[in-house]
Write a protein that holds these residues in place. Structure first.
Motif, mmCIF file in Angstrom:
data_model
loop_
_atom_site.group_PDB
_atom_site.id
_atom_site.type_symbol
_atom_site.label_atom_id
_atom_site.label_comp_id
_atom_site.label_asym_id
_atom_site.label_seq_id
_atom_site.Cartn_x
_atom_site.Cartn_y
_atom_site.Cartn_z
ATOM 1 N N GLY A 1 38.996 54.378 -5.748
ATOM 2 C CA GLY A 1 39.752 53.143 -5.881
ATOM 3 C C GLY A 1 40.088 52.902 -7.342
ATOM 4 O O GLY A 1 39.351 53.322 -8.242
ATOM 5 N N GLY A 2 41.195 52.212 -7.589
ATOM 6 C CA GLY A 2 41.647 52.024 -8.960
ATOM 7 C C GLY A 2 40.623 51.318 -9.834
ATOM 8 O O GLY A 2 40.345 51.746 -10.971
ATOM 9 N N GLU A 3 40.031 50.219 -9.341
ATOM 10 C CA GLU A 3 39.036 49.489 -10.126
ATOM 11 C C GLU A 3 37.774 50.312 -10.330
ATOM 12 O O GLU A 3 37.146 50.250 -11.387
ATOM 13 N N ARG B 1 48.033 55.856 -6.495
ATOM 14 C CA ARG B 1 48.553 55.709 -7.861
ATOM 15 C C ARG B 1 48.507 57.028 -8.616
ATOM 16 O O ARG B 1 49.033 57.155 -9.717
ATOM 17 N N ASP C 1 39.250 48.430 -3.769
ATOM 18 C CA ASP C 1 39.612 49.129 -5.000
ATOM 19 C C ASP C 1 38.406 49.378 -5.905
ATOM 20 O O ASP C 1 38.416 50.295 -6.712
ATOM 21 N N GLU D 1 45.180 52.240 -4.890
ATOM 22 C CA GLU D 1 45.067 50.825 -5.221
ATOM 23 C C GLU D 1 45.808 50.020 -4.149
ATOM 24 O O GLU D 1 47.030 50.003 -4.116
#
Length: 212
Positions: free
Chosen positions: A152-154, A135, A202, A195
């Motif tokens: 990771g995105g989270e 991303r 994530d 992600e």
């Protein structure tokens, strides 16, 4: 289906008043047919959902992990030799080394536990599809000696970090000093965010260059 079978079927499903046919038997036959049709339709729907879920789950897992992992106990001493043996198999398309360990990531006053995977960005795309789920940034931004990290995105959202921010990585393997055992820590720069759509990855995985 022969005309005789059709005639028998119609006899018990199309009873008419005054024809001498038992309408109750026709009702039972129609109800049975409807029940079988409903059961088959439900079975088809459930199988379709399960097959779709299985394919989606497999795709997301293989976005992060390879099909096969070869590990050494306690360590894999000669990674290059093992990879050469694996590539000799005509069914093996690519290999890539990695190291994996647990660590704590700290940004400001926020701390999160995560798995840190050291990878070779040049070879990782051959065994996993994580590079297609970026991303921000790219796996190629993980350059040895520059101490970059891909989150990771989270995990990035939980730490409140963005591209270019610094994250302190603290490992449980401590350094023995005169003052006792101290945890090892190093500051990394966020150079990418991925992600894959699975919360487990994530929210709990970070990538760094294997040399770092």
């Amino acid at each position: 289906m022969s005309p005789y079978e059709i005639a028998v079927g119609l006899r018990y499903t199309r009873a008419r008043r005054g024809s001498g046919r038992n309408s109750f038997i026709s009702f039972i036959a129609l109800t049975s047919m409807a029940g079988i049709a409903l059961g088959v339709a439900a079975l088809i729907v459930v199988l379709s959902v399960m097959n779709g879920f299985q394919d989606e789950l497999r795709t997301r897992i293989l976005s992060v992990a390879s099909h096969i992992e070869i590990r050494g106990l306690p360590t894999l001493d000669d990674e290059a030799a093992v990879a050469a043996v694996a590539r000799a198999n005509p069914r093996v398309k690519a290999t890539a080394p990695y190291v994996l360990g647990q660590a704590m990531l700290s940004a400001g006053e926020v701390n999160r536990g995560a798995l840190i995977r050291g990878i070779d960005p040049a070879q990782e795309d051959g065994v996993a599809d994580i590079g297609r789920h970026m991303r921000g940034g790219a796996l190629s931004d993980l350059k040895p000696g520059e101490f970059g990290i891909v989150l990771g995105g989270e995990l990035a959202r939980a730490l409140g970090t963005r591209m270019g921010d610094s994250v302190v990585v603290i490992t449980p393997q401590g350094s023995v000093t005169a003052a006792g055992t101290l945890p090892r820590l190093k500051s990394f720069k966020v150079v990418g965010v991925f992600e894959v759509g699975m919360y487990e990855f994530d929210s709990g995985l970070a990538l760094v260059a294997i040399e770092d």
